[in-house]
Design a protein around this motif. Sequence first.
Motif, PDB file in Angstrom:
ATOM      1  N   TYR A   1       0.852  -1.192   0.000  1.00  0.00           N
ATOM      2  CA  TYR A   1       0.000   0.000   0.000  1.00  0.00           C
ATOM      3  C   TYR A   1       0.885   1.238   0.000  1.00  0.00           C
ATOM      4  CZ  TYR A   1       0.881   0.148   5.093  1.00  0.00           C
ATOM      5  OH  TYR A   1       1.465   0.182   6.338  1.00  0.00           O
ATOM      6  N   ASN A   2       0.379   2.313  -0.612  1.00  0.00           N
ATOM      7  CA  ASN A   2       1.238   3.491  -0.796  1.00  0.00           C
ATOM      8  C   ASN A   2       0.570   4.804  -0.419  1.00  0.00           C
ATOM      9  OD1 ASN A   2      -0.596   3.783  -2.856  1.00  0.00           O
ATOM     10  ND2 ASN A   2       0.911   4.003  -4.504  1.00  0.00           N
ATOM     11  N   ALA A   3      -0.677   4.748   0.093  1.00  0.00           N
ATOM     12  CA  ALA A   3      -1.369   5.990   0.415  1.00  0.00           C
ATOM     13  C   ALA A   3      -2.450   5.722   1.454  1.00  0.00           C
ATOM     14  CB  ALA A   3      -1.991   6.593  -0.852  1.00  0.00           C
ATOM     15  N   VAL A   4      -2.790   6.773   2.181  1.00  0.00           N
ATOM     16  CA  VAL A   4      -3.803   6.674   3.236  1.00  0.00           C
ATOM     17  C   VAL A   4      -4.716   7.890   3.171  1.00  0.00           C
ATOM     18  CG1 VAL A   4      -2.334   7.822   4.959  1.00  0.00           C
ATOM     19  CG2 VAL A   4      -4.145   6.264   5.716  1.00  0.00           C
ATOM     20  N   SER A   5      -5.963   7.687   3.550  1.00  0.00           N
ATOM     21  CA  SER A   5      -6.917   8.786   3.619  1.00  0.00           C
ATOM     22  C   SER A   5      -7.897   8.502   4.751  1.00  0.00           C
ATOM     23  CB  SER A   5      -7.668   8.949   2.290  1.00  0.00           C
ATOM     24  OG  SER A   5      -8.487  10.113   2.322  1.00  0.00           O
ATOM     25  N   VAL A   6      -8.885   9.374   4.876  1.00  0.00           N
ATOM     26  CA  VAL A   6     -10.004   9.097   5.773  1.00  0.00           C
ATOM     27  C   VAL A   6     -11.208   8.738   4.913  1.00  0.00           C
ATOM     28  CG1 VAL A   6      -9.327  10.455   7.766  1.00  0.00           C
ATOM     29  CG2 VAL A   6     -10.497  11.583   5.883  1.00  0.00           C
ATOM     30  N   GLY A   7     -12.040   7.885   5.447  1.00  0.00           N
ATOM     31  CA  GLY A   7     -13.262   7.497   4.762  1.00  0.00           C
ATOM     32  C   GLY A   7     -14.400   7.371   5.752  1.00  0.00           C
ATOM     33  N   ILE A   8     -15.606   7.286   5.226  1.00  0.00           N
ATOM     34  CA  ILE A   8     -16.784   7.083   6.068  1.00  0.00           C
ATOM     35  C   ILE A   8     -17.504   5.832   5.596  1.00  0.00           C
ATOM     36  CG2 ILE A   8     -18.962   8.028   6.898  1.00  0.00           C
ATOM     37  CD1 ILE A   8     -17.823  10.817   6.383  1.00  0.00           C
ATOM     38  N   ASP A   9     -17.639   4.907   6.531  1.00  0.00           N
ATOM     39  CA  ASP A   9     -18.431   3.693   6.317  1.00  0.00           C
ATOM     40  C   ASP A   9     -19.841   4.001   6.801  1.00  0.00           C
ATOM     41  OD1 ASP A   9     -19.600   1.159   6.370  1.00  0.00           O
ATOM     42  OD2 ASP A   9     -18.495   0.517   8.145  1.00  0.00           O
ATOM     43  N   PHE A  10     -20.743   4.287   5.861  1.00  0.00           N
ATOM     44  CA  PHE A  10     -22.125   4.576   6.231  1.00  0.00           C
ATOM     45  C   PHE A  10     -22.848   3.272   6.564  1.00  0.00           C
ATOM     46  CE2 PHE A  10     -21.122   8.350   3.667  1.00  0.00           C
ATOM     47  CZ  PHE A  10     -21.512   9.341   4.552  1.00  0.00           C
ATOM     48  N   THR A  11     -23.627   3.301   7.634  1.00  0.00           N
ATOM     49  CA  THR A  11     -24.281   2.095   8.135  1.00  0.00           C
ATOM     50  C   THR A  11     -25.745   2.377   8.443  1.00  0.00           C
ATOM     51  OG1 THR A  11     -22.212   1.374   9.164  1.00  0.00           O
ATOM     52  CG2 THR A  11     -24.231   0.310   9.916  1.00  0.00           C
ATOM     53  N   ALA A  12     -26.620   1.557   7.887  1.00  0.00           N
ATOM     54  CA  ALA A  12     -28.050   1.611   8.247  1.00  0.00           C
ATOM     55  C   ALA A  12     -28.205   0.785   9.526  1.00  0.00           C
ATOM     56  CB  ALA A  12     -28.909   1.064   7.126  1.00  0.00           C
ATOM     57  N   ARG A  13     -28.048   1.452  10.670  1.00  0.00           N
ATOM     58  CA  ARG A  13     -27.921   0.726  11.932  1.00  0.00           C
ATOM     59  C   ARG A  13     -29.177  -0.050  12.294  1.00  0.00           C
ATOM     60  NH1 ARG A  13     -23.148  -0.055  13.259  1.00  0.00           N
ATOM     61  NH2 ARG A  13     -22.574   2.109  13.684  1.00  0.00           N
ATOM     62  N   ASP A  14     -30.339   0.525  12.018  1.00  0.00           N
ATOM     63  CA  ASP A  14     -31.586  -0.179  12.342  1.00  0.00           C
ATOM     64  C   ASP A  14     -31.729  -1.440  11.502  1.00  0.00           C
ATOM     65  OD1 ASP A  14     -31.862   1.400  10.052  1.00  0.00           O
ATOM     66  OD2 ASP A  14     -33.865   2.122  10.545  1.00  0.00           O
ATOM     67  N   LEU A  15     -31.372  -1.350  10.233  1.00  0.00           N
ATOM     68  CA  LEU A  15     -31.448  -2.510   9.349  1.00  0.00           C
ATOM     69  C   LEU A  15     -30.399  -3.550   9.741  1.00  0.00           C
ATOM     70  CD1 LEU A  15     -32.662  -3.882   6.882  1.00  0.00           C
ATOM     71  CD2 LEU A  15     -31.151  -2.496   5.437  1.00  0.00           C
ATOM     72  N   GLN A  16     -29.217  -3.091  10.101  1.00  0.00           N
ATOM     73  CA  GLN A  16     -28.170  -4.013  10.545  1.00  0.00           C
ATOM     74  C   GLN A  16     -28.624  -4.815  11.764  1.00  0.00           C
ATOM     75  OE1 GLN A  16     -24.656  -2.349  12.380  1.00  0.00           O
ATOM     76  NE2 GLN A  16     -23.337  -3.853  11.379  1.00  0.00           N
ATOM     77  N   LYS A  17     -29.208  -4.130  12.739  1.00  0.00           N
ATOM     78  CA  LYS A  17     -29.663  -4.808  13.954  1.00  0.00           C
ATOM     79  C   LYS A  17     -30.775  -5.807  13.645  1.00  0.00           C
ATOM     80  CE  LYS A  17     -31.224  -4.016  18.688  1.00  0.00           C
ATOM     81  NZ  LYS A  17     -32.193  -5.109  18.648  1.00  0.00           N
TER      82      LYS A  17
ATOM     83  N   SER B   1     -22.262   3.819  -0.058  1.00  0.00           N
ATOM     84  CA  SER B   1     -22.084   3.689   1.388  1.00  0.00           C
ATOM     85  C   SER B   1     -20.635   3.832   1.842  1.00  0.00           C
ATOM     86  CB  SER B   1     -22.620   2.335   1.864  1.00  0.00           C
ATOM     87  OG  SER B   1     -21.922   1.261   1.239  1.00  0.00           O
ATOM     88  N   ALA B   2     -19.722   4.113   0.906  1.00  0.00           N
ATOM     89  CA  ALA B   2     -18.303   4.284   1.241  1.00  0.00           C
ATOM     90  C   ALA B   2     -17.798   5.590   0.630  1.00  0.00           C
ATOM     91  CB  ALA B   2     -17.479   3.104   0.726  1.00  0.00           C
ATOM     92  N   ALA B   3     -17.585   6.575   1.485  1.00  0.00           N
ATOM     93  CA  ALA B   3     -17.022   7.857   1.033  1.00  0.00           C
ATOM     94  C   ALA B   3     -15.542   7.882   1.394  1.00  0.00           C
ATOM     95  CB  ALA B   3     -17.748   9.016   1.695  1.00  0.00           C
ATOM     96  N   VAL B   4     -14.706   8.322   0.455  1.00  0.00           N
ATOM     97  CA  VAL B   4     -13.256   8.340   0.672  1.00  0.00           C
ATOM     98  C   VAL B   4     -12.713   9.705   0.295  1.00  0.00           C
ATOM     99  CG1 VAL B   4     -11.047   7.287   0.075  1.00  0.00           C
ATOM    100  CG2 VAL B   4     -13.095   5.875   0.201  1.00  0.00           C
ATOM    101  N   GLY B   5     -11.820  10.234   1.139  1.00  0.00           N
ATOM    102  CA  GLY B   5     -11.236  11.543   0.894  1.00  0.00           C
ATOM    103  C   GLY B   5     -10.018  11.489  -0.003  1.00  0.00           C
ATOM    104  N   LYS B   6      -9.370  12.613  -0.110  1.00  0.00           N
ATOM    105  CA  LYS B   6      -8.132  12.729  -0.892  1.00  0.00           C
ATOM    106  C   LYS B   6      -7.028  11.918  -0.202  1.00  0.00           C
ATOM    107  CE  LYS B   6      -5.727  16.471  -0.510  1.00  0.00           C
ATOM    108  NZ  LYS B   6      -5.285  17.887  -0.570  1.00  0.00           N
ATOM    109  N   PHE B   7      -6.228  11.219  -0.988  1.00  0.00           N
ATOM    110  CA  PHE B   7      -5.189  10.369  -0.426  1.00  0.00           C
ATOM    111  C   PHE B   7      -3.894  11.137  -0.182  1.00  0.00           C
ATOM    112  CE2 PHE B   7      -7.940   6.935  -1.775  1.00  0.00           C
ATOM    113  CZ  PHE B   7      -7.741   5.998  -0.774  1.00  0.00           C
ATOM    114  N   ILE B   8      -3.195  10.730   0.872  1.00  0.00           N
ATOM    115  CA  ILE B   8      -1.864  11.225   1.190  1.00  0.00           C
ATOM    116  C   ILE B   8      -0.870  10.111   0.868  1.00  0.00           C
ATOM    117  CG2 ILE B   8      -0.314  11.968   3.034  1.00  0.00           C
ATOM    118  CD1 ILE B   8      -2.751  13.053   4.518  1.00  0.00           C
ATOM    119  N   GLU B   9       0.108  10.416   0.048  1.00  0.00           N
ATOM    120  CA  GLU B   9       1.119   9.416  -0.285  1.00  0.00           C
ATOM    121  C   GLU B   9       1.966   9.099   0.950  1.00  0.00           C
ATOM    122  OE1 GLU B   9       1.463   7.875  -3.253  1.00  0.00           O
ATOM    123  OE2 GLU B   9      -0.244   8.983  -4.077  1.00  0.00           O
ATOM    124  N   ILE B  10       2.275   7.828   1.123  1.00  0.00           N
ATOM    125  CA  ILE B  10       3.111   7.385   2.236  1.00  0.00           C
ATOM    126  C   ILE B  10       4.547   7.289   1.754  1.00  0.00           C
ATOM    127  CG2 ILE B  10       3.596   5.477   3.819  1.00  0.00           C
ATOM    128  CD1 ILE B  10       0.607   4.859   3.802  1.00  0.00           C
ATOM    129  N   GLY B  11       5.358   8.217   2.222  1.00  0.00           N
ATOM    130  CA  GLY B  11       6.755   8.242   1.801  1.00  0.00           C
ATOM    131  C   GLY B  11       7.686   8.010   2.965  1.00  0.00           C
TER     132      GLY B  11
END
Length: 203
Positions: A77-93, A111-121
């Motif tokens: 792997y060569n980069a990292v970012s932040v993401g959001i795992d959206f969850t329908a909690r009521d449906l999951q339960k 259901s998966a949002a991902v931000g701009k990546f930062i290269e890992i150097g």
Amino acid sequence: MKIICVGRNYAAHAKELGNDIPDQPVVFMKPKSALLQSHTPFYYPEFTNELHYECELVLRISKNGKYIQERHAANYYNAVSVGIDFTARDLQKELADKGLPWEKAKAFDNSAAVGKFIEIGPGFNKKNINFSLYKNKELVQQGNSSQMIFNFESIISHVSTFFSLNIGDLIFTGTPAGVGELVVGDELEGFIDSEMLLKMEVK
């Protein structure tokens, strides 16, 4: 491209949902259609009344591999970012209570949002990555990669035992405590340190 997700990778989050702390990574997957494309609006799904955010560090796979040894995993792997795992909690339960798979609650379109990546150097400290999520300018989640039960390399080694990893795959590495509910109009901003990598609104 596939999206591989790790659940219960922060002890405090496992406890806040009443789950046991795992002795190996808890893995589930999202299809390619789950990835929210850049500049595409995120609409509150009609099949849930309890949509939750889960902010996570996301790795970008840069090399194809299978049965990857932990000591070599950093090469995949060569980069990292932040993401959001959206969850329908009521449906999951509801699904979990019936002993049914809960992909419908986790792997739906966008259901998966991902931000701009930062290269890992060279010099990038992967063991001390601070990340945070703000909802309507209020801090709701913060974590550090050092708090993970399973680090990046152990996740990659474990996952690659079961699934071949391919260039461009994404790995959501788990969410810290503080997950919560969203409503239409909420604005989300995801950071690594002081750099905002993700900004979006629930419509």
